[in-house]
Design an enzyme around this catalytic site. Structure first.
Site, PDB file in Angstrom:
ATOM      1  N   TRP A 120       0.838  -1.196   0.000  1.00  0.00           N
ATOM      2  CA  TRP A 120       0.000   0.000   0.000  1.00  0.00           C
ATOM      3  C   TRP A 120       0.873   1.245   0.000  1.00  0.00           C
ATOM      4  O   TRP A 120       2.078   1.172   0.248  1.00  0.00           O
ATOM      5  CB  TRP A 120      -1.032  -0.012   1.133  1.00  0.00           C
ATOM      6  CG  TRP A 120      -0.545  -0.240   2.551  1.00  0.00           C
ATOM      7  CD1 TRP A 120       0.680  -0.707   2.940  1.00  0.00           C
ATOM      8  CD2 TRP A 120      -1.286  -0.032   3.749  1.00  0.00           C
ATOM      9  NE1 TRP A 120       0.757  -0.805   4.301  1.00  0.00           N
ATOM     10  CE2 TRP A 120      -0.440  -0.396   4.833  1.00  0.00           C
ATOM     11  CE3 TRP A 120      -2.561   0.432   4.031  1.00  0.00           C
ATOM     12  CZ2 TRP A 120      -0.850  -0.304   6.166  1.00  0.00           C
ATOM     13  CZ3 TRP A 120      -2.955   0.515   5.355  1.00  0.00           C
ATOM     14  CH2 TRP A 120      -2.121   0.149   6.404  1.00  0.00           C
ATOM     15  N   HIS A 180      -6.698  20.347  -6.544  1.00  0.00           N
ATOM     16  CA  HIS A 180      -6.738  20.767  -7.949  1.00  0.00           C
ATOM     17  C   HIS A 180      -5.617  20.129  -8.770  1.00  0.00           C
ATOM     18  O   HIS A 180      -5.087  20.735  -9.698  1.00  0.00           O
ATOM     19  CB  HIS A 180      -6.744  22.290  -8.046  1.00  0.00           C
ATOM     20  CG  HIS A 180      -7.948  22.894  -7.372  1.00  0.00           C
ATOM     21  ND1 HIS A 180      -9.084  23.257  -8.058  1.00  0.00           N
ATOM     22  CD2 HIS A 180      -8.207  23.115  -6.055  1.00  0.00           C
ATOM     23  CE1 HIS A 180      -9.989  23.704  -7.194  1.00  0.00           C
ATOM     24  NE2 HIS A 180      -9.478  23.631  -5.972  1.00  0.00           N
ATOM     25  N   HIS A 233      -9.704  17.001 -12.372  1.00  0.00           N
ATOM     26  CA  HIS A 233     -10.340  17.388 -11.110  1.00  0.00           C
ATOM     27  C   HIS A 233     -11.577  18.250 -11.303  1.00  0.00           C
ATOM     28  O   HIS A 233     -11.810  18.815 -12.371  1.00  0.00           O
ATOM     29  CB  HIS A 233      -9.338  18.070 -10.170  1.00  0.00           C
ATOM     30  CG  HIS A 233      -8.939  19.450 -10.588  1.00  0.00           C
ATOM     31  ND1 HIS A 233      -7.952  19.693 -11.497  1.00  0.00           N
ATOM     32  CD2 HIS A 233      -9.401  20.665 -10.198  1.00  0.00           C
ATOM     33  CE1 HIS A 233      -7.816  20.995 -11.660  1.00  0.00           C
ATOM     34  NE2 HIS A 233      -8.694  21.621 -10.883  1.00  0.00           N
ATOM     35  N   ASP A 259     -14.049  21.413  -9.837  1.00  0.00           N
ATOM     36  CA  ASP A 259     -14.027  22.694  -9.116  1.00  0.00           C
ATOM     37  C   ASP A 259     -15.411  22.972  -8.537  1.00  0.00           C
ATOM     38  O   ASP A 259     -16.411  22.980  -9.270  1.00  0.00           O
ATOM     39  CB  ASP A 259     -13.685  23.860 -10.058  1.00  0.00           C
ATOM     40  CG  ASP A 259     -12.195  24.012 -10.308  1.00  0.00           C
ATOM     41  OD1 ASP A 259     -11.408  23.170  -9.851  1.00  0.00           O
ATOM     42  OD2 ASP A 259     -11.835  24.996 -10.991  1.00  0.00           O
ATOM     43  N   HIS A 294     -14.486  27.349  -4.565  1.00  0.00           N
ATOM     44  CA  HIS A 294     -13.111  27.571  -5.041  1.00  0.00           C
ATOM     45  C   HIS A 294     -12.852  29.050  -5.325  1.00  0.00           C
ATOM     46  O   HIS A 294     -11.724  29.516  -5.209  1.00  0.00           O
ATOM     47  CB  HIS A 294     -12.886  26.738  -6.301  1.00  0.00           C
ATOM     48  CG  HIS A 294     -11.535  26.865  -6.921  1.00  0.00           C
ATOM     49  ND1 HIS A 294     -10.367  26.947  -6.197  1.00  0.00           N
ATOM     50  CD2 HIS A 294     -11.153  26.921  -8.226  1.00  0.00           C
ATOM     51  CE1 HIS A 294      -9.337  27.028  -7.020  1.00  0.00           C
ATOM     52  NE2 HIS A 294      -9.784  27.038  -8.250  1.00  0.00           N
ATOM     53  N   HIS A 307     -13.782  30.887 -14.079  1.00  0.00           N
ATOM     54  CA  HIS A 307     -13.876  30.605 -12.645  1.00  0.00           C
ATOM     55  C   HIS A 307     -14.818  31.600 -11.970  1.00  0.00           C
ATOM     56  O   HIS A 307     -15.685  31.226 -11.182  1.00  0.00           O
ATOM     57  CB  HIS A 307     -12.491  30.694 -11.976  1.00  0.00           C
ATOM     58  CG  HIS A 307     -11.631  29.503 -12.201  1.00  0.00           C
ATOM     59  ND1 HIS A 307     -10.913  29.303 -13.359  1.00  0.00           N
ATOM     60  CD2 HIS A 307     -11.356  28.435 -11.415  1.00  0.00           C
ATOM     61  CE1 HIS A 307     -10.236  28.169 -13.264  1.00  0.00           C
ATOM     62  NE2 HIS A 307     -10.484  27.623 -12.105  1.00  0.00           N
TER      63      HIS A 307
HETATM   64  C1  23J Z   1      -6.252  29.010  -8.687  1.00  0.00           C
HETATM   65  C2  23J Z   1      -6.068  30.226  -9.315  1.00  0.00           C
HETATM   66  C3  23J Z   1      -6.264  30.310 -10.671  1.00  0.00           C
HETATM   67  C4  23J Z   1      -6.674  29.198 -11.378  1.00  0.00           C
HETATM   68  C5  23J Z   1      -6.869  27.961 -10.738  1.00  0.00           C
HETATM   69  C6  23J Z   1      -6.639  27.892  -9.394  1.00  0.00           C
HETATM   70  C7  23J Z   1      -7.309  26.751 -11.501  1.00  0.00           C
HETATM   71  O1  23J Z   1      -7.277  26.684 -12.677  1.00  0.00           O
HETATM   72  C8  23J Z   1      -7.924  25.592 -10.829  1.00  0.00           C
HETATM   73  O2  23J Z   1      -7.350  24.492 -10.807  1.00  0.00           O
HETATM   74  O3  23J Z   1      -9.047  25.724 -10.375  1.00  0.00           O
HETATM   75  S1  23J Z   1      -6.950  29.332 -13.089  1.00  0.00           S
HETATM   76 MN    MN Z   2      -9.351  23.583 -10.260  1.00  0.00          MN
END
Ligand code: 23J
Ligand code: MN
Length: 267
Positions: free
Chosen positions: A63, A71, A75, A77, A81, A209
């Site tokens: 294991w 992230h 993955h 979101d 986030h 986002h």
């Molecule tokens: C944090 C800041 C900017 C971005 C991201 C994370 C991601 O793309 C993510 O993995 O959610 S653009």
């Molecule tokens: Mn992400």
């Protein structure tokens, strides 16, 4: 009430009439993670260490301990986030209702444009042209942007230059259309973010986002095998890990694809 067709679905999967397509990259320390400007905290790559391997540390078992970011790799979101979704109810992966992890998915093929333009942008016009061919995007659908970016590896995947990453993504207006006019469930990409590599330069920065999560919608990143999906007619299965207050999660993403529609997948 209509009789359940679940036994029929089980038979169709067993016979290959409905294919199960894996849209997931393998978790691997070599798989790239997003690199933000150096003044910000950074995402961790996947790591794995052996606890035992049928040896003196554990004679009959093998294991590993693993570590990774929420992230890392393929993955999910969650709305929590992003700052725009911070005050929404049930905005973390552990609080999202499980029924929304299974639902219809459409695929917008941007491979031709992305092959020659590393900063290719999905626009409202391209979405509307897609709908003229395939029908209006139904409410509560996942919308995936296919670019074949998942076939790249190493430095080409992030495509970092002095001015940041260069990879395709949606314009702010395209994302607003999908949210405000189509009320989608979420948006997914083959690249390391739901935003374009140059997404920091929009107002607001990282508009996919910002708008998706502000509207309680979800994201999927680092998807693979989108070339095996039809434009419409598949079902996506994408349940994140149940991390307390988690903002996202690596996951196995599957699609159920009726075999009859395979031939309508482009290529
Ligand atoms: C944090 C800041 C900017 C971005 C991201 C994370 C991601 O793309 C993510 O993995 O959610 S653009
Ligand atoms: Mn992400």
């Amino acid at each position: 009430m209509k009789q359940s067709s679940l036994p029929e679905l089980a038979l169709q999967i067993a016979s290959g009439e409905v294919r199960v397509v894996d849209l997931t990259h393998t978790l691997d320390p070599d798989f790239p993670v997003i690199i933000l400007p150096p003044e910000f905290g950074q995402c961790a790559r996947f790591r794995m260490e052996e606890i035992s391997a049928y040896d003196q540390r554990g004679p009959a078992w093998k294991w590993h301990n693993i570590s990774l970011s929420e992230h890392t790799g393929t993955h999910f979101d969650a709305p929590s986030h992003w700052v725009s979704g911070r005050d929404l109810p049930d905005n973390s992966v552990d609080a999202i209702a499980p029924e929304v992890f299974v639902g219809p998915v459409v695929v917008i093929d941007c491979t031709v444009q992305s092959a020659t333009d590393e900063d290719f942008e999905l626009t409202p016009q391209i979405i509307e042209e897609w709908e003229q061919k395939h029908g209006r995007i139904a409410a509560d659908s996942w919308v995936l942007m296919r670019t074949d970016w998942s076939k790249k590896s190493g430095a080409e995947y992030l495509n970092m230059r002095d001015d940041g990453a260069h990879s395709p993504g949606p314009t702010p207006d395209a994302i607003r259309l999908l949210i405000d006019q189509r009320n989608i469930r979420g948006f997914g990409t083959e690249t390391v973010g739901t935003d374009a590599g140059q997404g920091a330069h929009y107002t607001p920065p990282y508009p996919a986002h910002f708008y998706l999560h502000g509207a309680g919608k979800f994201g999927l990143q680092c998807l693979a095998n989108l070339d095996q999906l039809p434009p419409t007619g598949a079902i996506l299965i994408a349940p994140p890990l149940k991390i307390k207050d988690g903002t996202g999660s690596p996951l196995r993403v599957l699609a159920l694809v009726p075999a009859a529609t395979n031939s309508s997948a482009s290529r």
